[in-house]
Design a protein around this motif. Structure first.
Motif, PDB file in Angstrom:
ATOM      1  N   GLN A 116      -7.040  -4.359   4.480  1.00 53.86           N
ATOM      2  CA  GLN A 116      -8.286  -5.048   4.787  1.00 53.86           C
ATOM      3  C   GLN A 116      -8.255  -6.480   4.265  1.00 53.86           C
ATOM      4  O   GLN A 116      -8.827  -7.382   4.879  1.00 53.86           O
ATOM      5  CB  GLN A 116      -9.464  -4.281   4.192  1.00 53.86           C
ATOM      6  CG  GLN A 116      -9.587  -2.874   4.757  1.00 53.86           C
ATOM      7  CD  GLN A 116     -11.038  -2.433   4.935  1.00 53.86           C
ATOM      8  OE1 GLN A 116     -11.964  -3.222   4.848  1.00 53.86           O
ATOM      9  NE2 GLN A 116     -11.209  -1.168   5.191  1.00 53.86           N
ATOM     10  N   SER A 117      -7.594  -6.687   3.129  1.00 55.88           N
ATOM     11  CA  SER A 117      -7.471  -8.038   2.574  1.00 55.88           C
ATOM     12  C   SER A 117      -6.711  -8.944   3.538  1.00 55.88           C
ATOM     13  O   SER A 117      -7.063 -10.118   3.721  1.00 55.88           O
ATOM     14  CB  SER A 117      -6.742  -7.997   1.230  1.00 55.88           C
ATOM     15  OG  SER A 117      -7.505  -7.296   0.267  1.00 55.88           O
TER      16      SER A 117
ATOM     17  N   ASP B 173       0.849  -1.188   0.000  1.00 50.11           N
ATOM     18  CA  ASP B 173       0.000   0.000   0.000  1.00 50.11           C
ATOM     19  C   ASP B 173       0.882   1.234   0.000  1.00 50.11           C
ATOM     20  O   ASP B 173       2.006   1.208   0.490  1.00 50.11           O
ATOM     21  CB  ASP B 173      -0.916   0.041   1.229  1.00 50.11           C
ATOM     22  CG  ASP B 173      -2.079  -0.916   1.110  1.00 50.11           C
ATOM     23  OD1 ASP B 173      -2.693  -0.956   0.027  1.00 50.11           O
ATOM     24  OD2 ASP B 173      -2.374  -1.630   2.079  1.00 50.11           O
TER      25      ASP B 173
ATOM     26  N   GLU C 113      -8.910  -9.970   6.310  1.00 46.95           N
ATOM     27  CA  GLU C 113      -9.839 -11.017   5.855  1.00 46.95           C
ATOM     28  C   GLU C 113      -9.147 -12.372   5.882  1.00 46.95           C
ATOM     29  O   GLU C 113      -9.753 -13.389   6.232  1.00 46.95           O
ATOM     30  CB  GLU C 113     -10.337 -10.700   4.440  1.00 46.95           C
ATOM     31  CG  GLU C 113     -11.357  -9.571   4.371  1.00 46.95           C
ATOM     32  CD  GLU C 113     -12.624  -9.878   5.146  1.00 46.95           C
ATOM     33  OE1 GLU C 113     -13.037 -11.055   5.173  1.00 46.95           O
ATOM     34  OE2 GLU C 113     -13.193  -8.944   5.750  1.00 46.95           O
TER      35      GLU C 113
ATOM     36  N   LYS D 126      -9.252   5.888   7.031  1.00 49.40           N
ATOM     37  CA  LYS D 126      -9.682   4.883   6.077  1.00 49.40           C
ATOM     38  C   LYS D 126      -8.551   3.902   5.793  1.00 49.40           C
ATOM     39  O   LYS D 126      -7.512   4.259   5.276  1.00 49.40           O
ATOM     40  CB  LYS D 126     -10.126   5.550   4.768  1.00 49.40           C
ATOM     41  CG  LYS D 126     -10.659   4.565   3.749  1.00 49.40           C
ATOM     42  CD  LYS D 126     -11.111   5.290   2.505  1.00 49.40           C
ATOM     43  CE  LYS D 126     -11.641   4.315   1.466  1.00 49.40           C
ATOM     44  NZ  LYS D 126     -12.074   5.008   0.236  1.00 49.40           N
ATOM     45  N   GLN D 127      -8.782   2.622   6.134  1.00 47.96           N
ATOM     46  CA  GLN D 127      -7.764   1.619   5.889  1.00 47.96           C
ATOM     47  C   GLN D 127      -7.757   1.229   4.416  1.00 47.96           C
ATOM     48  O   GLN D 127      -8.775   1.277   3.733  1.00 47.96           O
ATOM     49  CB  GLN D 127      -8.024   0.380   6.764  1.00 47.96           C
ATOM     50  CG  GLN D 127      -7.700   0.595   8.233  1.00 47.96           C
ATOM     51  CD  GLN D 127      -6.213   0.804   8.483  1.00 47.96           C
ATOM     52  OE1 GLN D 127      -5.396   0.831   7.558  1.00 47.96           O
ATOM     53  NE2 GLN D 127      -5.860   0.972   9.739  1.00 47.96           N
ATOM     54  N   SER D 128      -6.597   0.842   3.922  1.00 49.08           N
ATOM     55  CA  SER D 128      -6.420   0.519   2.516  1.00 49.08           C
ATOM     56  C   SER D 128      -7.020  -0.839   2.182  1.00 49.08           C
ATOM     57  O   SER D 128      -7.309  -1.661   3.051  1.00 49.08           O
ATOM     58  CB  SER D 128      -4.929   0.497   2.197  1.00 49.08           C
ATOM     59  OG  SER D 128      -4.322  -0.528   2.945  1.00 49.08           O
ATOM     60  N   THR D 129      -7.192  -1.068   0.873  1.00 47.90           N
ATOM     61  CA  THR D 129      -7.764  -2.325   0.394  1.00 47.90           C
ATOM     62  C   THR D 129      -6.903  -3.512   0.779  1.00 47.90           C
ATOM     63  O   THR D 129      -7.405  -4.534   1.264  1.00 47.90           O
ATOM     64  CB  THR D 129      -7.923  -2.276  -1.136  1.00 47.90           C
ATOM     65  OG1 THR D 129      -8.771  -1.192  -1.481  1.00 47.90           O
ATOM     66  CG2 THR D 129      -8.530  -3.575  -1.639  1.00 47.90           C
ATOM     67  N   ASN D 130      -5.588  -3.418   0.594  1.00 46.84           N
ATOM     68  CA  ASN D 130      -4.711  -4.549   0.905  1.00 46.84           C
ATOM     69  C   ASN D 130      -4.622  -4.821   2.403  1.00 46.84           C
ATOM     70  O   ASN D 130      -4.516  -5.962   2.826  1.00 46.84           O
ATOM     71  CB  ASN D 130      -3.311  -4.303   0.331  1.00 46.84           C
ATOM     72  CG  ASN D 130      -3.252  -4.606  -1.152  1.00 46.84           C
ATOM     73  OD1 ASN D 130      -4.026  -5.406  -1.662  1.00 46.84           O
ATOM     74  ND2 ASN D 130      -2.350  -3.960  -1.862  1.00 46.84           N
TER      75      ASN D 130
END
Length: 231
Positions: free
Chosen positions: A61-62, A46, A65, A55-59
């Motif tokens: 959050q990935s 990131d 998950e 706001k946390q980044s997409t990666n």
């Protein structure tokens, strides 16, 4: 052997220059996994968002998950400051990782949250990192306030003003545009309508761009007297 995911993050050019480049972090992570018999299943990256962002980044959050689904046993980062974007983010993420049996490894600080000692060390370091960030923010805020009170330049640019010998003074050409904007607004023109008039006449903003509604709104609301030091 434990399966881990690597995570790298850089938010500013200065961090790249100081050795925090994504490539550098990735190399460090790969070497760490080899030395510690960890199976590196990948490295997610990131960049471009400041540490203070909520706001946390997409990666990022990935990765969380993957933690929840049990796909990995650990997360490897170069340093604590490259993990969560704030103390709360880091602590909450590590708590969730702990609940799912996932360990955070940091290379620079040699932290392993799979141990009581490592978890204690993590909490101490994250607290210090957040404290340092807040201290820097406060210092910057104090300096900007001091410059503002002295009438010195302290931001990128204010439409209607220019800098002479380090101090803000009125830019007569831009002041004419400001008066025109006020006149149109008082006549009932909408912000978008004012933009259209200025853009059609080839008048640009301080940065040489086309006018937008927000730019007009800021110009109307900005009190220039607070930036100009009284004689």
């Amino acid at each position: 052997m434990k399966k881990v995911i690597g995570y790298t993050r850089v938010s500013t050019l200065k961090q790249v220059e100081n050795g925090y480049s994504m490539k550098s972090q990735k190399i460090q992570i790969e070497d760490y996994c080899k030395r510690n018999d960890l199976i590196l299943v990948g490295v997610l990256t990131d960049g471009g968002v400041s540490g203070g962002s909520n706001k946390q980044s997409t990666n990022y959050q990935s990765i969380m998950e993957m933690v929840r689904s049990g796909e990995i046993d650990g997360v490897v980062v170069y340093t604590i400051s490259r993990f969560g974007r704030s103390l709360i983010d880091s602590v909450n993420s590590v708590d969730e990782m702990k609940q799912n049996g996932v360990v955070l490894y940091t290379i620079k600080e040699s932290i392993n949250t799979g141990t009581k000692e490592g978890l204690l060390q993590f909490n101490l370091f994250t607290s210090l990192v957040e404290y340092e960030r807040e201290r820097i923010r406060e210092n910057i805020k104090d300096v900007l306030q001091m410059k503002k009170s002295r009438g010195e330049k302290f931001c990128r640019g204010i439409f209607g003003l220019k800098v002479v010998d380090g101090l803000y003074v009125k830019d007569e050409d831009e002041m004419k545009v400001r008066r025109r904007i006020r006149l149109l607004y008082n006549k009932g023109y909408s912000l978008r309508a004012i933009c259209k008039v200025l853009n059609q006449d080839g008048i640009t903003t301080k940065l040489g761009r086309e006018w937008r509604a927000n730019s007009i709104k800021n110009t109307l609301e900005t009190d220039l007297t607070q930036y100009i030091k009284a004689a």
